[in-house]
Design a protein around this motif. Structure first.
Motif, PDB file in Angstrom:
ATOM      1  N   LYS A 266       0.813  -1.226   0.000  1.00  0.00           N
ATOM      2  CA  LYS A 266       0.000   0.000   0.000  1.00  0.00           C
ATOM      3  C   LYS A 266       0.845   1.274   0.000  1.00  0.00           C
ATOM      4  CE  LYS A 266      -1.534   1.617   3.859  1.00  0.00           C
ATOM      5  NZ  LYS A 266      -2.268   1.906   5.120  1.00  0.00           N
ATOM      6  N   ASP A 267       2.008   1.238   0.666  1.00  0.00           N
ATOM      7  CA  ASP A 267       2.850   2.432   0.758  1.00  0.00           C
ATOM      8  C   ASP A 267       3.474   2.822  -0.580  1.00  0.00           C
ATOM      9  OD1 ASP A 267       2.322   2.703   3.452  1.00  0.00           O
ATOM     10  OD2 ASP A 267       4.034   1.475   4.063  1.00  0.00           O
ATOM     11  N   MET A 268       3.401   1.929  -1.564  1.00  0.00           N
ATOM     12  CA  MET A 268       3.972   2.217  -2.879  1.00  0.00           C
ATOM     13  C   MET A 268       2.923   2.802  -3.836  1.00  0.00           C
ATOM     14  SD  MET A 268       6.580  -0.994  -3.364  1.00  0.00           S
ATOM     15  CE  MET A 268       7.572  -0.074  -4.531  1.00  0.00           C
ATOM     16  N   GLY A 269       1.748   3.098  -3.294  1.00  0.00           N
ATOM     17  CA  GLY A 269       0.723   3.737  -4.105  1.00  0.00           C
ATOM     18  C   GLY A 269      -0.330   2.767  -4.605  1.00  0.00           C
ATOM     19  N   ARG A 270      -1.427   3.326  -5.065  1.00  0.00           N
ATOM     20  CA  ARG A 270      -2.554   2.494  -5.497  1.00  0.00           C
ATOM     21  C   ARG A 270      -2.252   1.689  -6.759  1.00  0.00           C
ATOM     22  NH1 ARG A 270      -8.152   5.749  -5.471  1.00  0.00           N
ATOM     23  NH2 ARG A 270      -6.936   7.666  -5.500  1.00  0.00           N
ATOM     24  N   ILE A 271      -1.516   2.272  -7.686  1.00  0.00           N
ATOM     25  CA  ILE A 271      -1.250   1.571  -8.944  1.00  0.00           C
ATOM     26  C   ILE A 271      -0.390   0.340  -8.706  1.00  0.00           C
ATOM     27  CG2 ILE A 271      -0.127   1.744 -11.202  1.00  0.00           C
ATOM     28  CD1 ILE A 271      -0.939   4.663 -11.304  1.00  0.00           C
ATOM     29  N   PHE A 272       0.723   0.506  -7.969  1.00  0.00           N
ATOM     30  CA  PHE A 272       1.631  -0.623  -7.742  1.00  0.00           C
ATOM     31  C   PHE A 272       0.964  -1.694  -6.877  1.00  0.00           C
ATOM     32  CE2 PHE A 272       5.123  -3.018  -5.982  1.00  0.00           C
ATOM     33  CZ  PHE A 272       6.026  -3.085  -7.034  1.00  0.00           C
ATOM     34  N   SER A 273       0.228  -1.268  -5.835  1.00  0.00           N
ATOM     35  CA  SER A 273      -0.445  -2.247  -4.972  1.00  0.00           C
ATOM     36  C   SER A 273      -1.541  -2.993  -5.736  1.00  0.00           C
ATOM     37  CB  SER A 273      -1.026  -1.546  -3.739  1.00  0.00           C
ATOM     38  OG  SER A 273      -1.917  -0.522  -4.104  1.00  0.00           O
ATOM     39  N   LEU A 275      -1.366  -3.694  -8.942  1.00  0.00           N
ATOM     40  CA  LEU A 275      -0.635  -4.670  -9.758  1.00  0.00           C
ATOM     41  C   LEU A 275      -0.275  -5.911  -8.947  1.00  0.00           C
ATOM     42  CD1 LEU A 275       1.762  -2.351 -11.813  1.00  0.00           C
ATOM     43  CD2 LEU A 275      -0.168  -3.691 -12.682  1.00  0.00           C
ATOM     44  N   ALA A 276       0.102  -5.704  -7.669  1.00  0.00           N
ATOM     45  CA  ALA A 276       0.394  -6.844  -6.794  1.00  0.00           C
ATOM     46  C   ALA A 276      -0.847  -7.706  -6.607  1.00  0.00           C
ATOM     47  CB  ALA A 276       0.907  -6.341  -5.449  1.00  0.00           C
ATOM     48  N   TYR A 277      -1.984  -7.063  -6.394  1.00  0.00           N
ATOM     49  CA  TYR A 277      -3.273  -7.760  -6.274  1.00  0.00           C
ATOM     50  C   TYR A 277      -3.546  -8.565  -7.547  1.00  0.00           C
ATOM     51  CZ  TYR A 277      -8.290  -8.222  -5.103  1.00  0.00           C
ATOM     52  OH  TYR A 277      -9.538  -8.698  -4.804  1.00  0.00           O
ATOM     53  N   LEU A 278      -3.346  -7.917  -8.697  1.00  0.00           N
ATOM     54  CA  LEU A 278      -3.648  -8.539  -9.990  1.00  0.00           C
ATOM     55  C   LEU A 278      -2.762  -9.759 -10.242  1.00  0.00           C
ATOM     56  CD1 LEU A 278      -5.428  -8.063 -12.523  1.00  0.00           C
ATOM     57  CD2 LEU A 278      -3.520  -6.780 -13.488  1.00  0.00           C
ATOM     58  N   ILE A 279      -1.483  -9.633  -9.936  1.00  0.00           N
ATOM     59  CA  ILE A 279      -0.543 -10.744 -10.157  1.00  0.00           C
ATOM     60  C   ILE A 279      -0.917 -11.950  -9.300  1.00  0.00           C
ATOM     61  CG2 ILE A 279       1.853 -11.475  -9.817  1.00  0.00           C
ATOM     62  CD1 ILE A 279       2.653  -8.575 -10.595  1.00  0.00           C
ATOM     63  N   VAL A 280      -1.186 -11.696  -8.005  1.00  0.00           N
ATOM     64  CA  VAL A 280      -1.563 -12.791  -7.102  1.00  0.00           C
ATOM     65  C   VAL A 280      -2.863 -13.442  -7.570  1.00  0.00           C
ATOM     66  CG1 VAL A 280      -2.278 -13.356  -4.743  1.00  0.00           C
ATOM     67  CG2 VAL A 280      -0.359 -11.807  -5.123  1.00  0.00           C
ATOM     68  N   TYR A 281      -3.815 -12.623  -8.015  1.00  0.00           N
ATOM     69  CA  TYR A 281      -5.100 -13.125  -8.498  1.00  0.00           C
ATOM     70  C   TYR A 281      -4.902 -14.100  -9.658  1.00  0.00           C
ATOM     71  CZ  TYR A 281      -9.933 -13.045 -10.227  1.00  0.00           C
ATOM     72  OH  TYR A 281     -11.194 -13.408 -10.639  1.00  0.00           O
ATOM     73  N   PHE A 282      -4.090 -13.720 -10.637  1.00  0.00           N
ATOM     74  CA  PHE A 282      -3.877 -14.577 -11.810  1.00  0.00           C
ATOM     75  C   PHE A 282      -3.048 -15.811 -11.465  1.00  0.00           C
ATOM     76  CE2 PHE A 282      -5.079 -10.757 -14.290  1.00  0.00           C
ATOM     77  CZ  PHE A 282      -6.007 -11.345 -15.120  1.00  0.00           C
ATOM     78  N   ILE A 283      -2.074 -15.676 -10.577  1.00  0.00           N
ATOM     79  CA  ILE A 283      -1.257 -16.830 -10.190  1.00  0.00           C
ATOM     80  C   ILE A 283      -2.118 -17.906  -9.534  1.00  0.00           C
ATOM     81  CG2 ILE A 283       0.529 -17.619  -8.577  1.00  0.00           C
ATOM     82  CD1 ILE A 283       2.030 -15.031  -9.131  1.00  0.00           C
ATOM     83  N   ILE A 284      -2.971 -17.491  -8.583  1.00  0.00           N
ATOM     84  CA  ILE A 284      -3.808 -18.451  -7.872  1.00  0.00           C
ATOM     85  C   ILE A 284      -4.807 -19.110  -8.821  1.00  0.00           C
ATOM     86  CG2 ILE A 284      -5.571 -18.697  -6.078  1.00  0.00           C
ATOM     87  CD1 ILE A 284      -4.140 -16.506  -4.520  1.00  0.00           C
ATOM     88  N   ILE A 297     -12.115 -10.086 -16.406  1.00  0.00           N
ATOM     89  CA  ILE A 297     -12.832  -8.815 -16.530  1.00  0.00           C
ATOM     90  C   ILE A 297     -13.238  -8.301 -15.157  1.00  0.00           C
ATOM     91  CG2 ILE A 297     -14.896  -7.692 -17.440  1.00  0.00           C
ATOM     92  CD1 ILE A 297     -12.829  -8.325 -19.569  1.00  0.00           C
ATOM     93  N   GLU A 298     -13.692  -9.210 -14.287  1.00  0.00           N
ATOM     94  CA  GLU A 298     -14.113  -8.818 -12.940  1.00  0.00           C
ATOM     95  C   GLU A 298     -12.992  -8.148 -12.172  1.00  0.00           C
ATOM     96  OE1 GLU A 298     -17.336 -12.505 -12.419  1.00  0.00           O
ATOM     97  OE2 GLU A 298     -15.431 -12.483 -11.288  1.00  0.00           O
ATOM     98  N   VAL A 299     -11.809  -8.751 -12.175  1.00  0.00           N
ATOM     99  CA  VAL A 299     -10.710  -8.192 -11.387  1.00  0.00           C
ATOM    100  C   VAL A 299     -10.188  -6.904 -12.010  1.00  0.00           C
ATOM    101  CG1 VAL A 299      -8.868  -9.531 -12.526  1.00  0.00           C
ATOM    102  CG2 VAL A 299      -8.566  -8.746 -10.174  1.00  0.00           C
ATOM    103  N   LEU A 300     -10.151  -6.819 -13.333  1.00  0.00           N
ATOM    104  CA  LEU A 300      -9.669  -5.605 -13.994  1.00  0.00           C
ATOM    105  C   LEU A 300     -10.618  -4.428 -13.755  1.00  0.00           C
ATOM    106  CD1 LEU A 300      -8.387  -7.062 -17.394  1.00  0.00           C
ATOM    107  CD2 LEU A 300      -6.990  -6.124 -15.541  1.00  0.00           C
ATOM    108  N   VAL A 301     -11.915  -4.678 -13.906  1.00  0.00           N
ATOM    109  CA  VAL A 301     -12.886  -3.608 -13.693  1.00  0.00           C
ATOM    110  C   VAL A 301     -12.957  -3.229 -12.212  1.00  0.00           C
ATOM    111  CG1 VAL A 301     -15.322  -2.956 -13.851  1.00  0.00           C
ATOM    112  CG2 VAL A 301     -14.254  -4.255 -15.706  1.00  0.00           C
ATOM    113  N   GLY A 302     -12.920  -4.252 -11.334  1.00  0.00           N
ATOM    114  CA  GLY A 302     -12.965  -3.990  -9.896  1.00  0.00           C
ATOM    115  C   GLY A 302     -11.798  -3.136  -9.429  1.00  0.00           C
ATOM    116  N   LEU A 303     -10.594  -3.467  -9.877  1.00  0.00           N
ATOM    117  CA  LEU A 303      -9.418  -2.671  -9.523  1.00  0.00           C
ATOM    118  C   LEU A 303      -9.446  -1.309 -10.215  1.00  0.00           C
ATOM    119  CD1 LEU A 303      -6.614  -5.399  -9.581  1.00  0.00           C
ATOM    120  CD2 LEU A 303      -7.627  -4.290  -7.586  1.00  0.00           C
ATOM    121  N   GLY A 304     -10.023  -1.263 -11.423  1.00  0.00           N
ATOM    122  CA  GLY A 304     -10.164   0.014 -12.121  1.00  0.00           C
ATOM    123  C   GLY A 304     -11.040   0.978 -11.334  1.00  0.00           C
TER     124      GLY A 304
END
Length: 321
Positions: A266-273, A275-284, A297-304
């Motif tokens: 979170k301390d690295m900003g919303r965009i980087f955090s 991306l971390a969420y997105l990477i973990v989501y796809f890996i799992i 689409i759900e995760v991309l729109v939700g994070l958007g």
């Protein structure tokens, strides 16, 4: 030059008419919110097996509300029975829940009319008796079976009532100088998770609204509250949504880890955090062989949506936390 002379500055005077209009607007918003929350909470079904489920959240909400305004009680009741009506085909015992809700509403109004204290214990006794008598009259089941069914119904409502009540008490402290404890933040998060789960299987081209909104909420709590709060809300969201569609293990792991990772960065900003969420989501999802185009689409729109939330709103929530 004269000193000490007060110079009056322009100040907008709010008239009584303005105050009345603002009051009416807020009352309308409250009525609409109570109605919508009633619909969504009553739609949440805890799936025990393919043919058996429990829907205790609407009744628990009605008991927890305990408004002194009869209009709000009735609006809450109407929202609850509307929600139950929308899941009529998926739950055979919906009529029981409607009758129990009506009985609780009548008890609440009797207490207010006679100016006596509304006792939760009496509400629970009413729930047990109405369920028991209905099953005897309609289904003609043995007394022993009816006692078990009524007890299960009651047990499913009692803890939910206290969770919802605790959440509403915490919400009342918003926009005050009160600092929330972690337990209070999580209880509010659980209530939000239950409301989101009420969207059920509503989808647009295979994209489920509950998943999309859930991802946004997990990201928001993780970013504002940190990894601990994010993981807790993620686990709660995964459990609540998972128990309604039979995929608890996958969703608890997915949402819990995603919330944890976004909070860590979170301390690295919303965009980087994000991306971390997105990477973990796809890996799992790749590891579990559950990756799909609608899910992406759900995760991309939700994070958007999370990235588009204004800084003022983020700042207000951070101040409360």
């Amino acid at each position: 030059m004269q000193y000490g002379v007060d110079i009056s500055t322009y100040k907008r005077i709010e008239t009584k008419k303005d105050k009345n209009e603002h009051g009416i607007q807020w009352e309308a918003i409250k009525y609409i919110s109570i109605f919508i929350i009633g619909i969504l909470l009553s739609r949440v079904v805890l799936t025990i097996s393919r043919d058996i489920g429990l829907a205790p959240f609407g009744i628990a909400y009605l008991i927890s509300l305990k408004k002194n305004d009869i209009k709000k009680d009735i609006i809450c009741f109407l929202g609850i029975i509307t929600g139950y009506a929308t899941i009529w085909s998926s739950l055979d015992t919906i009529m029981v829940y409607i009758l129990v809700s009506l009985s609780v509403l009548v008890y609440n109004q009797v207490c207010k009319k006679l100016e006596i204290k509304n006792n939760d214990l009496i509400s629970f006794v009413i729930i047990f008796l109405v369920t028991f008598l209905f099953n005897i009259a309609i289904y003609s089941k043995p007394i022993g079976v009816n006692i078990i069914i009524s007890t299960v119904m009651l047990i499913s409502i009692m803890p939910v009532k206290y969770i919802i009540g605790y959440s509403f008490n915490s919400i009342k402290e918003i926009d005050t100088n009160y600092f929330f404890e972690s337990e209070e933040i999580i209880s509010v998060g659980i209530l939000i998770c239950l409301i989101i789960a009420g969207f059920g299987d509503i989808s647009i081209f295979g994209v489920y609204l509950r998943s999309l909104i859930g991802i946004t909420v997990i990201a928001l709590f993780s970013y504002v509250g940190g990894s601990g709060i994010g993981a807790a809300i993620g686990i709660a969201m995964g459990f609540i949504i998972g128990i309604t569609n039979g995929s608890i293990e996958n969703l608890v792991t997915l949402y819990g880890l995603c919330g944890l990772m976004l909070g860590v960065f979170k301390d690295m900003g919303r965009i980087f955090s994000s991306l971390a969420y997105l990477i973990v989501y796809f890996i799992i999802n790749v590891y579990a062989s559950t990756l799909s185009f609608p899910g992406g689409i759900e995760v991309l729109v939700g994070l958007g949506i999370f990235l588009l939330i204004q800084k003022d709103i983020i700042g207000f929530i951070e101040k409360e936390f």
